[in-house]
Design an enzyme around this catalytic site. Sequence first.
Site, PDB file in Angstrom:
ATOM      1  N   GLU A   1       0.795  -1.220   0.000  1.00 39.51           N
ATOM      2  CA  GLU A   1       0.000   0.000   0.000  1.00 39.51           C
ATOM      3  C   GLU A   1       0.831   1.276   0.000  1.00 39.51           C
ATOM      4  OE1 GLU A   1      -4.015  -1.856   2.088  1.00 39.51           O
ATOM      5  OE2 GLU A   1      -2.901  -0.297   3.159  1.00 39.51           O
TER       6      GLU A   1
ATOM      7  N   GLU B   1      -5.524  -8.394   0.346  1.00 41.76           N
ATOM      8  CA  GLU B   1      -6.180  -8.063   1.615  1.00 41.76           C
ATOM      9  C   GLU B   1      -7.634  -7.746   1.351  1.00 41.76           C
ATOM     10  OE1 GLU B   1      -4.551  -4.971   4.080  1.00 41.76           O
ATOM     11  OE2 GLU B   1      -2.483  -5.640   3.726  1.00 41.76           O
TER      12      GLU B   1
END
EC number: 3.2.1.21
Length: 437
Positions: free
Chosen positions: A165, A348
């Site tokens: 991320e 995720e």
Amino acid sequence: MLTRKDFPPGFRFGVATAAYQIEGSSFGGAGPCHWDSFAATPGNTAGGSDGSRACDHYHRWPGDLDLVRDGNFDSYRFSTSWARVMPDGVNVHPEGLDFYDRLVDGMVARGIAPVLTLYHWDLPSALSLQGGWCHRDIAERFADYACAVMARLGDRIEMTATLNEPWCIAWLSHFLGKHAPGLRDIRATAHASHYCLLAHATALQALRADGHGNLGIVLNFETAHPASRSTADMAAAARRDAIYNRWFLDAVTGAGYPALALDGLGPHMPAGWQDDMALIAAPLDWLGVNYYTRSILRGSDELWPSFKFVPGPLPKTGIGWEIRPEGLTEFLLRAAAAAPHLPLYVTENGMAGLESQKCGIVDDTTRQGFIRDHLQAALDAIKAGVDLRGFYQWSLLDNYEWALGYGPRFGLVHVDYTTQIRTPKVSYHMLREALSR
């Protein structure tokens, strides 16, 4: 409930965690990271909490890996801590690599495929004090770290991600100040937004030179919807999308940085950034998609990026994130269109609850529905032609949820932070049954 047989043969089901959130950074000679100092600054984290003990995974990893195996998961996505492997950011600490050697051997012994993330936000404090992600030298330092880890573990690792991320690394941490190092500086944001991708690319190049393959990056995506069809709201949503979603996806797939984001960040970018774009667009072996929620945007008269968030009408998680499963399908289709020959993984997906244990049972009804609906969204993408090869639940354990501390619980397994007792939730048992068929 969908079962394993509903998905293509070989589809990988797994769970994910992050080192700082579960290991306990005070154990095993790990050095300080910028999350330790961020948490030590009053007001930055809930109750001043940090990851010094977390879930004590450093000592309890065998039982935690048993939970992965017993849940019928094929794979475990974990991260190595840069501050544990290199406490000063440069020199290898053998005890740190020894821990991850044992951990990976434990996965292999249990028939669990190890999937490594090299950076999940725990930058060594020594490097943070030198400028961290705002300084060009971070690219070479990260490549050195990546090569040291893979030299020790790479013979058993099935897939490796460089960064987790990068939007959080750059924007959440340097523009919004909500994550370490807690800056609110547009120049720092512009530099970090570029240098984290340069670090990814430099490490990718170095790892390939060392003979490693199956390398990727994990990007997070969040739907940006306008609050209305007004010109101002539509423009606000487009700017948010450019900053959050397009900046990183466009760059790694060769489309460059989007103009709507450069309108604000461009004047603050490091000199000569354009010369790095070809390296940043070097081919990947796979792409990870993290997806949780959406945001709704309204135009504002404030300085760039000139948008405000407004609440939406959909059901919410325990921390107020809207639940919108179809967004996962949309982003998988979008990523597939941007990189049509690249395998995708949902690296995720999960939700925060506020549930508690009662008589040895944690009945997380909302999470069960969340999981069912998002697995269906992934299957819908596959049926639409997306080359999706795996799905990782966030997270295996309740853990340290960064600035939110130990309140929100994302885990399939409840953790009592006082006793460290693990209690699988009903969602865990639901998945275990589904993956047995």
